[in-house]
Design a protein around this motif. Sequence first.
Motif: not given
Length: 522
Positions: A22-27, A32-34, A63-68, A71-78
């Motif tokens: 589904f369309v997802y707008v990356d929040k 990640y800041k929180l 819950e460390s579901k990193r595959e989700l 391509g998102l901000y957390i996926g690139e920084h965590e």
Amino acid sequence: MIQERFYPVGIQSFERIRKEHFVYVDKTAYIYKLVSRTGYYFLSRPRRFGKSLLLSTMQAYFESKRELFDGLYIGEHEQEWVKREVLKIDFSNGKYFTLQHLQSAIENMLRQFEDRYHVTPFDGASPGTRMTNIIQAAYEQSGTEIVVLVDEYDAPLFDSVELPEERHIIRQTIRDMLSPLKGQGALIRFVFITGITKFSQMSVFSELNNLQNISMLPQYEGICGITEEELTTTLHIDIELFAQNTGTTYEAALKELKDMYDGYHFAERMIDVYNPFSLFCALNSWKVDSYWFASATPTMMIELMQHQQMDMDELEGVETSSDGFDTPIGETITDVVPLLFQSGYLSIKDYDAETRTYTLGFPNREVRTGFARTLYKYLSNDYATGRDKLRQAYFRFWRSDDIEPFLQTLRLFFAGYPYSLNNNNERHYQSVLYTLLVAYGADVEAERQTANGRIDIVLRLPKTIYVLELKYGRSPEEAMEQTERKDYAAAFALDDRRVVEVGISFSRDERTVTEWTITKRV
């Protein structure tokens, strides 16, 4: 050819949205800041504004579901991805019209947690005691600090608003359940609580005096909803699809969506935020409509307005400090403005940094028109005759640009009001006329300020601007004399449309429109 896009209308599961494309707008940059540090947070946002999806995203992260997050901000920084136990307390899906409904929901949630961590509660244990034991068991079995997410904590308080005798016990029950969150702080990594309103700390969060309210912090203004930047970048392709399927241009589609769904501001920076529920419904159906407003009616707020003797036009341009609207709501709800703001019916329209004064108003056309329709029905109720005829008369007026037949129908409409109503003053007629015009979707303004005074009502049609001056128990000639003496027409000198001045008289005896005078100016 643009491929078909799927919109998450009514879907609040981050995992499902990501797995089913589904369309997802990356929040996740906000998240990640929180989550990168220990904290206890509270966020207030209107219903259907993405709070549940926000918590679902946080849960997937912890819950460390990193595959989700590819391509998102957390996926690139965590880098660490520490898996933690998450206790999600969810009040968003139930109805809590009685104390028993709440107790059953809490019992179900606690039993699920106890089964997960093999905790056996002793007879008569309070929700707070059981939560304490659950938190300790989750920490001991995982070996890491845990996470607690609370969704729509105030849903039971709203559902029970008409049961004052039970509402106090409902507040105490919620407070008891949440009370261990501070006492067990050494075992907790992160707490995030969402709701529509900020009920006073003494009523619900008395023990949680370490709760940080981020609702009006500028850096989190776009954490829920769709910002204008996100709409024109991430969702650019979706506006193109909408334009193609509605036979219009990209620019026209964007303007229509902005007019209908934009206008939410949650801090003094005033970043434009769109209602995500209505926006995705419109993109999904290729139709602009009142999706968010149609899902619930603000009956309680309208009744509060009536109790405070507040009219709809008074909600346009409310000037106040933050204490006047971003304020905790006590055990008894008496002031309608904070409730309207926190529920999404009012928004910040301007901010004066020098005086720290906020100006509030309706965020967009969807809310303004929907609120007017609800209030209009409440004001006219069953005793006002010809309500549908008046609506039809307005649209004939809009097409023909001839106001006289509309005024004739308006006379019949007001004649249907009973004598017992408080309709013995000019203000009443002005408020009702303004409200019904807004309900019809008119471009209308009450108490328009000019260099020489205030115009009762300004109504803008495609080719004509109508200046309406109302008088109660006085002649339409007096109204017209005031209009000419104060030269109200001069306020529209730069507008290409012609100006028509209308003096309208309401009779003290007949309690309706009796006479009018019309003057046309080029």
